[in-house]
Design an enzyme around this catalytic site. Structure first.
Site, PDB file in Angstrom:
ATOM      1  CB  CYS A   2      -7.633   3.012   1.263  1.00  0.00           C
ATOM      2  SG  CYS A   2      -8.900   3.122  -0.149  1.00  0.00           S
TER       3      CYS A   2
ATOM      4  CG  HIS B 270      -5.974  -0.456  -1.256  1.00  0.00           C
ATOM      5  ND1 HIS B 270      -6.865   0.005  -0.172  1.00  0.00           N
ATOM      6  CD2 HIS B 270      -4.855  -0.529  -0.605  1.00  0.00           C
ATOM      7  CE1 HIS B 270      -6.078  -0.028   0.799  1.00  0.00           C
ATOM      8  NE2 HIS B 270      -4.953  -0.588   0.537  1.00  0.00           N
TER       9      HIS B 270
ATOM     10  CG  ASP C 126      -2.083  -0.368   2.574  1.00  0.00           C
ATOM     11  OD1 ASP C 126      -2.680   0.659   2.992  1.00  0.00           O
ATOM     12  OD2 ASP C 126      -2.638  -1.380   2.024  1.00  0.00           O
TER      13      ASP C 126
END
Lengths: 303, 665
Positions: B417, B461, B477
């Protein structure tokens, strides 16, 4: 019917300084139990048995147990008689009212168990025929704990057949002095007059059975038994037979004290003699007195 | 023939001498007291303790010789030196506990009198208390409760008559069980002061792995995820869907070509979030200590608890560093944006890039912007690029060089991520769209046992935010573009072959349910026992109907409840021991009367023996006492009627009370 305490008084004049042991022995006989006396030689074991038998007016036989003693030597044997052409039974020394089995642990287990069957059943079986023993029938066995070489110690199951095990112990200095200066010999035994008879003993036994036992006392006896079974101190707790013997002995002692009911003190007085030989301990280091104290002090009286 | 009269116990002033049985109990005490400390004491000290302990047991069981005085002295000196070397000094909690442990085992080699035994027992109790300074988990509490039972049994064995082990343990457990209600009352009602009274356990301070205030994805070759719990959440209503759960942490807006850091906006704080439209979700977050002043709330937070603040870039901060577990209530509105009112310097910061480096990425950004036209379309184009090109989500990315963005976007195309969030924000900035990286946690796992949502460190994250005119900051995202399941179902559902942490795997169903149960237990313990602070106490008490409880009323309540409990227990015990019959009570009255003059009946002593004994020590009382004893014995053990005996016993108790004053000696 004389009071049983007269027997104790009379015996105490002959066996000096042993009143409590005489009481216990008589208690055992009144309760109908067999007696095991354990002590070193010369402490008056045989004399005690002899005196009691004589004062109670009972037949008395003595058998010295040895390693070559056979069951037939105790029970008796049938012998062929040429004149009649038949077997006739020659009864052994067991056919008596008081049998003194001296040094019972010297005989082989086979002979011991022949005696023990007689003790339990009050009858003997010889050559397929069952013959009853006289009533009353008591065995007073002695055992010498000091020399164990060449002996066959009684196993626990057979120790259980004896209602009581007592020790004689040495006399205290005053009694010993009286013993040494006076002439208390076996010769005086011969002149002993019976104070009671078999019928009186049977009467006492009936009286003892009617001594009142209260619920509270049963509670106490149960608490004592439960303590021995609770584990930790003893490898094996008291059996129901031991409980019955304890109560019977306590009743006989109450009678001996001329009381119509059993007190906890009666139970406590007979407990060491009745219980300790049936209680194999984990740690047998303590003396008998210490073991008795531990057992009694561990259980509180019900209020 | 009274064999118990001539008992020869060597009672001295120090209490009875210690026999083998009592010494065995004391070794058990040492074992129980040291076991909870074994894990945190230095290894060499454990070894010394085990050696000394084994020696003592061997001395007891195998008749080994004792440790001689000089050897003991040597051990003490050597161990003091060892403790000083290990901890740097001889004072303080850690060396203190280590020395106490040593003294406890050494004391086993110096057991002479009853007083030494009591010292061992007290030291044992203290060591149990000290164990709580190192760990306060339920398992530790259970272990300590067991140890406590053994030590109390040893105390009974030390003072009481000989009894089997089982009986003593039973007695001890029973005593502790009777203490339980008092413990509960004191726990609930004892006035709390805000903040810890004494040092918290080390594990409360323990530096936990978690988010950091910077991010340099290019320098990480393997991301190790820990299953440790970051925080737990209880929603007031139903929990929102997993893909909406973005727990906002530090916002990183400064980039130096390799590392992302927090910007100035993180330092500007306000007390109150700006008003937002929409329906709020209310929830309570129990945060594990993170050694930062970061709190975690869902985007976008709309109501803050007192004492917390909101930074300008949207992170919730506490006033002080979170050193112990804390609980906060938040409200958030999930589907809203705060609007496009933003300081110009913040927007300027959201466009900042190093002057040089990553030429290919910059060129790609320009192309995207010119093809798309609007910033909105640029965002979509960049996401489409991530979806279209063969990007791979992996926890084991290759290392990146100087032009990390170029290498990632065009060569390696493997990362997690942080790579995607970083690369996306870089592209946006290069394309002239204000953007920043947001770190935090995403998702969480619902524990079916207690319905808490558990968020772990492995749920950490990173995502991106872009600022669009007319809309404000919008969450984007990019990881979801590569691997939607990462966001929708959590890490556990990742591509096979990836090193997913053990605790996050889904396959072992029973294992997971077992873990849920265990964590629920831990959580209940944390919520109700360890975090039972002043606030929680006030809450509970007002729910129990004590409005505005202060320490005075609490103390009064505490004292009255304890007194009531004591009364109940006493009444219960009396009911058990005192038979409900007047004869027994009259007899006990006699007993009490005499006991106060030191003439009490021993519990095992028969009434007539008792009378004889009293007559021998107090001839002046002989008549009264033996009369009373005879009355009791005849009524209790014989057939005598109770009622007259009771009357006479009461009369004789009165008479004895008048006469009992001991003779002056």
């Amino acid at each position: 019917m004389p009071a049983p305490s007269t027997i104790v008084d009379a015996a105490s004049t002959l066996i000096l300084g042993k009143r409590s042991r005489i009481e216990l022995a008589l208690t055992c006989l009144i309760a109908g139990g067999h007696l095991l006396i354990e002590d070193v030689p010369g402490t008056g074991k045989t004399t005690l048995a002899h005196v009691l038998a004589r004062l109670l007016g009972l037949d008395f036989r003595r058998v010295q147990f040895t390693s070559d003693l056979l069951p037939a030597d105790i029970l008796g044997v049938s012998v062929f008689e040429r004149e009649t052409g038949a077997f006739r039974f020659h009864p052994g020394p067991v056919f008596t009212q008081v049998l003194l089995a001296d040094e019972v642990n010297r005989a082989t287990p086979r002979t011991q168990s022949a005696l023990l069957e007689a003790m339990e059943e009050h009858q003997v079986s010889i050559e397929g025929e069952t013959r009853p023993l006289p009533e009353p029938f008591f065995v007073i066995a002695t055992q010498n704990p000091a020399s164990q070489i060449g002996t066959y110690p009684l196993p626990e199951s057979q120790l259980d057949r004896f209602m009581m095990r007592i020790t004689m112990g040495y006399p205290d200095p005053a009694a010993e002095r009286a013993l040494l200066t006076g002439h208390h010999g076996r010769d005086r035994l011969a002149g002993l007059v019976p104070l009671a008879d078999a019928a009186a003993l049977t009467g006492w036994r009936a009286q003892a059975e009617s001594v009142h036992v209260s619920e509270t006392l049963i509670d106490y006896v149960q608490a004592l038994i439960a303590h021995t079974r609770a584990g930790g101190t003893y490898r094996l707790g008291l059996s129901p037979r031991a409980g019955l013997a304890l109560l019977a002995a306590a009743r006989a002692r109450a009678l001996l004290q001329a009381r119509s009911h059993v007190l906890p003190e009666d139970v406590q007085a007979v407990l060491p003699a009745v219980a300790l030989h049936r209680l194999p301990r984990f740690d047998p280091a303590d003396s008998q007195d210490e073991a008795a104290r531990l057992l009694l002090q561990a259980v509180a009286l019900p209020v | 023939m009274k064999w118990w009269r001539n008992r020869t116990t060597g009672h001295t002033e120090d209490g009875p001498p210690l026999d083998a049985r009592r010494i065995a109990w004391l070794t058990a005490v040492a074992a129980c007291a040291l076991l909870p400390h074994a894990s945190h004491l230095p290894g060499w000290l454990d070894a010394v303790a085990i050696l000394l302990f084994t020696w003592r047991v061997a001395q007891l069981q195998l008749r080994w010789p004792g440790v001689s005085g000089p050897v003991k002295l040597l051990v003490v000196v050597a161990c003091c030196a060892g403790v000083t070397l290990t901890f740097g000094h001889l004072f303080g909690r850690e060396p203190g506990v280590a020395l106490l442990a040593l003294l406890l085992v050494l004391k086993l080699h110096e057991l002479r009198s009853g007083r030494d035994g009591h010292a061992v027992v007290l030291l044992g109790y203290f060591m149990l208390l000290a164990a709580f300074m190192y760990s306060q988990t339920p398992a530790m509490a259970a272990l300590l409760a067991l140890s406590m039972t053994v030590i109390t049994a040893a105390l009974i064995a030390l003072t009481g008559p000989p009894a089997p082990v089982r009986v003593l343990l039973h007695q001890s457990a029973w005593m502790l069980a009777q203490a339980l209600p008092f413990m509960l009352v004191l726990f609930v009602l004892f006035p709390r002061v805000p903040g810890p009274l004494w040092g918290l356990p080390l594990d409360a301070y323990g530096s936990t792995s978690g988010l950091s205030d910077n991010m340099a994805p290019g320098s990480i070759s393997q991301l190790s995820l820990s299953g440790e719990i970051a925080f737990r959440v209880r929603f007031d209503g139903n929990a929102p869907a997993a893909r909406e759960l973005y727990w906002r942490g530090p916002v990183l807006s400064r980039f130096n070509g390799r590392t992302w850091r927090q910007g100035d906006a993180a330092r500007r704080v306000s007390d109150r979030p700006p008003p937002l439209p929409g329906a709020a979700v209310a929830y309570e977050v129990t945060l594990e200590p993170n050694s930062r002043n970061w709190l975690f709330a869902l985007e976008t937070v709309s109501a803050l608890p007192a004492g917390t603040r909101l930074s300008d870039d949207g992170q919730v901060l506490s006033g002080e560093v979170v050193r112990s577990r804390r609980r906060d209530r938040f409200e958030s509105i999930l589907s809203t944006r705060p609007g496009d009112a933003e300081r110009s310097d913040s927007l300027q910061a959201a466009l900042q890039l190093p002057a040089t480096g990553n030429p290919r990425a910059r060129e790609l950004a320009h192309r995207l912007r010119t093809q798309a036209g609007t910033p909105d379309a640029t965002v979509d184009a960049a996401l489409a690029l991530f979806r279209r090109e063969p990007f791979v989500y992996t926890l084991k990315p290759p290392l990146l060089g100087t032009d990390g963005m170029d290498e990632f976007l065009f060569d390696t195309r493997r990362g997690f991520c942080e790579h995607y969030a970083g690369a996306f924000v870089f592209l946006m900035r290069a394309a002239g769209v204000p953007a920043r990286v947001v770190t935090g946690y995403q998702g969480g796992e619902r524990n079916s046992v207690d319905d808490y949502l558990v968020v772990r460190q492995s749920d950490a994250h990173a995502w991106a935010e872009v600022w669009l005119r007319g809309e404000g900051w919008r969450r984007v995202d990019p990881t979801a573009a590569i691997l939607p399941s990462r966001v929708e179902r959590g890490l556990a559902d990742m591509a096979a072959g990836e090193p997913v942490p053990f605790v996050a795997r889904v396959d072992a169903g029973w294992l997971r349910s077992l873990r849920h149960r265990w964590e629920a237990t831990n959580n209940a313990w944390n919520q109700w026992v360890l975090s039972y602070d002043q606030q929680k106490q006030l809450e509970l008490l007002s729910r129990l109907g004590m409005p505005a409880p202060d320490w005075r009323s609490m103390t009064i309540w505490m004292a009255s409840l304890c007194a009531l409990l004591a009364l109940v227990l006493t009444a219960w015990t009396l009911r058990r021991t005192t038979p409900d019959d007047s004869l027994a009570q009259a007899w006990l009255r006699i007993d009490r009367t005499l006991r106060s003059s030191g003439l009490g009946r021993e519990p095992w002593e028969g009434p007539m023996d008792y009378a004889t004994r009293i007559a021998s020590v107090r001839p002046d009382l002989a008549n009264e006492v033996s009369h009373a004893c005879r009355l009791y014995a005849d009524a209790r053990y014989g057939n005598a009627p109770h009622a007259p005996a009771v009357r006479e016993l009461r009369a004789s108790a009165r008479a004895l009370r008048r006469k009992r004053t001991p003779p002056t000696s």
